[in-house]
Design an enzyme around this catalytic site. Structure first.
Site, PDB file in Angstrom:
ATOM      1  N   GLY A 129      -3.390 -10.555  -8.531  1.00  0.00           N
ATOM      2  CA  GLY A 129      -1.979 -10.926  -8.393  1.00  0.00           C
ATOM      3  C   GLY A 129      -1.833 -12.429  -8.243  1.00  0.00           C
ATOM      4  O   GLY A 129      -0.890 -12.923  -7.628  1.00  0.00           O
TER       5      GLY A 129
ATOM      6  N   ASP B  50      -6.014  -5.593 -15.608  1.00  0.00           N
ATOM      7  CA  ASP B  50      -5.104  -4.667 -14.943  1.00  0.00           C
ATOM      8  C   ASP B  50      -5.899  -4.036 -13.792  1.00  0.00           C
ATOM      9  O   ASP B  50      -6.870  -3.318 -14.033  1.00  0.00           O
ATOM     10  CB  ASP B  50      -4.659  -3.594 -15.949  1.00  0.00           C
ATOM     11  CG  ASP B  50      -3.677  -2.604 -15.320  1.00  0.00           C
ATOM     12  OD1 ASP B  50      -3.562  -2.550 -14.081  1.00  0.00           O
ATOM     13  OD2 ASP B  50      -3.029  -1.872 -16.103  1.00  0.00           O
TER      14      ASP B  50
ATOM     15  N   TYR C 196       8.244   1.110  -1.696  1.00  0.00           N
ATOM     16  CA  TYR C 196       7.406  -0.040  -1.340  1.00  0.00           C
ATOM     17  C   TYR C 196       6.855   0.119   0.081  1.00  0.00           C
ATOM     18  O   TYR C 196       5.648  -0.020   0.325  1.00  0.00           O
ATOM     19  CB  TYR C 196       8.251  -1.310  -1.456  1.00  0.00           C
ATOM     20  CG  TYR C 196       7.564  -2.600  -1.080  1.00  0.00           C
ATOM     21  CD1 TYR C 196       6.430  -3.037  -1.752  1.00  0.00           C
ATOM     22  CD2 TYR C 196       8.075  -3.402  -0.060  1.00  0.00           C
ATOM     23  CE1 TYR C 196       5.820  -4.235  -1.413  1.00  0.00           C
ATOM     24  CE2 TYR C 196       7.475  -4.603   0.274  1.00  0.00           C
ATOM     25  CZ  TYR C 196       6.346  -5.013  -0.402  1.00  0.00           C
ATOM     26  OH  TYR C 196       5.748  -6.198  -0.069  1.00  0.00           O
TER      27      TYR C 196
ATOM     28  N   LYS D 238       3.025   0.616   1.416  1.00  0.00           N
ATOM     29  CA  LYS D 238       2.417  -0.343   2.357  1.00  0.00           C
ATOM     30  C   LYS D 238       1.904   0.380   3.602  1.00  0.00           C
ATOM     31  O   LYS D 238       0.828   0.064   4.116  1.00  0.00           O
ATOM     32  CB  LYS D 238       3.423  -1.443   2.731  1.00  0.00           C
ATOM     33  CG  LYS D 238       3.683  -2.450   1.612  1.00  0.00           C
ATOM     34  CD  LYS D 238       2.423  -3.230   1.248  1.00  0.00           C
ATOM     35  CE  LYS D 238       2.645  -4.279   0.183  1.00  0.00           C
ATOM     36  NZ  LYS D 238       1.392  -4.911  -0.284  1.00  0.00           N
TER      37      LYS D 238
END
Ligand code: SER
Length: 318
Positions: free
Chosen positions: A7, A52, A142, A146
């Site tokens: 990322g 990826d 999300y 997490k």
């Protein structure tokens, strides 16, 4: 020594790759991106690979090729983007973390860093000064990923002795990269509007507050957490991390103090419910006690830094 940052072209990755290179040397940090193409300057700054992270074998090959010793795994879909595509958020956020943890155990890596978020909290969580250990009932995909990820990290630390460390980042504010897809994005968009001398319409109401932080503080926290002796780390899920808490109205007023004539209004969208489900502020006493966390930026310093940085960035573009 070599470190992998997944990322790396994202909001946190851009800054973290630079911070790690400043500390460990450019060649010691392998930046990994996927969809978003890196800028020419980013590519020139050090090693870069396109992978990826859902492809476990490709990650495995990278770890072998560069003899990687630690991974900073930042790949994620943020809260707003996750609500637009919950299945993709589940896949991207959790399958990649599982790969990284499994490969870290397999290759006996020294350390893993993985960011969690204030999104693990939900409407049933105490809203003010949220404790480190509290009710965790997130209402976004999300937040669900997490929270699951925090427990997975905790499990790998207990079961395999993996040195995995994590921070619950607040909304992060930076002028360097605008990746989008987050609920805290209004605290970045407002500076772009102010510099472009445009009116800004918040997608949350005036009273909305959530924990926020200038990116340099988040980088300091990340480097300090990772440099701390392992026996100081008492939290293997993820540490609460606080710095600032201000309402949208307070932020707009602080910007208007510096940019005379700046105007704004509010047109809340689906992200209002997300913002309302998160705390206003968190208690980060455990991070302070365990590894000496203390933020540097207050709101006026953040506003001045963001206005100067955003002006420079937009000027350099045009
Ligand atoms: N900045 C993130 C978001 O808004 C919170 O972790 O999704």
């Amino acid at each position: 020594m070599p470190l992998l940052v997944t990322g790396a072209v994202g909001q946190v990755g851009t800054d973290l790759t630079a911070a790690l290179r400043a500390r460990h040397g450019a060649d010691a940090v392998i930046a990994v991106g996927h969809r978003t193409p890196p800028s020419a300057a980013f590519r020139a700054a050090g090693p870069y690979e396109t992978v990826d992270a859902r492809d476990r074998d490709a990650l495995d090959r990278l770890i072998r090729k560069h003899r990687i010793d630690a991974i900073y795994h930042l790949v994620t879909l943020l809260s707003g983007a996750g609500e637009q595509n919950p299945d993709l958020a589940w896949d991207v956020n959790l399958s990649t973390l599982k790969h990284v943890l499994d490969l870290a155990v397999h290759h006996k890596l020294a350390q893993v860093f993985w960011p969690s978020s204030i999104a693990v909290f939900g409407p049933t969580t105490p809203r003010l000064n949220t404790p480190q250990r509290t009710i965790l009932e997130p209402t976004t995909m999300y937040g669900v990923t997490k929270l699951a990820g925090e427990n997975l990290c905790h499990y790998y630390a207990l079961r395999y002795g993996l040195d995995v460390r994590s921070l619950r980042y607040p909304g992060l504010i930076t002028y360097k990269t605008f990746s989008g897809g987050g609920t805290s994005d209004y605290a970045v968009e407002i500076f772009i509007a102010a510099i472009e001398r445009k009116h800004y319409t918040f997608f949350v109401n005036a009273q909305t507050a959530m924990p926020m932080m200038y990116m340099d503080d988040a980088m300091k926290a990340t480097l300090d957490l990772m440099a701390a002796p392992a026996d100081h780390i008492t939290v293997r899920t993820s540490y609460n991390l606080g710095a600032l808490s201000f309402t949208a109205a307070e932020l707009a007023t602080a910007v208007a103090r510096r940019v005379p004539g700046f105007t704004w209004d509010h047109a809340p969208d689906f992200r209002q419910a997300i913002a309302d489900s998160w705390p206003d502020s968190v208690d980060d006493g455990q991070a302070r006690a365990d590894w000496g966390w203390a933020p540097d930026y207050d709101l006026p310093t953040l506003v001045d830094t963001m206005l100067a940085g955003t002006a420079k960035r937009l000027g350099a573009k045009g």
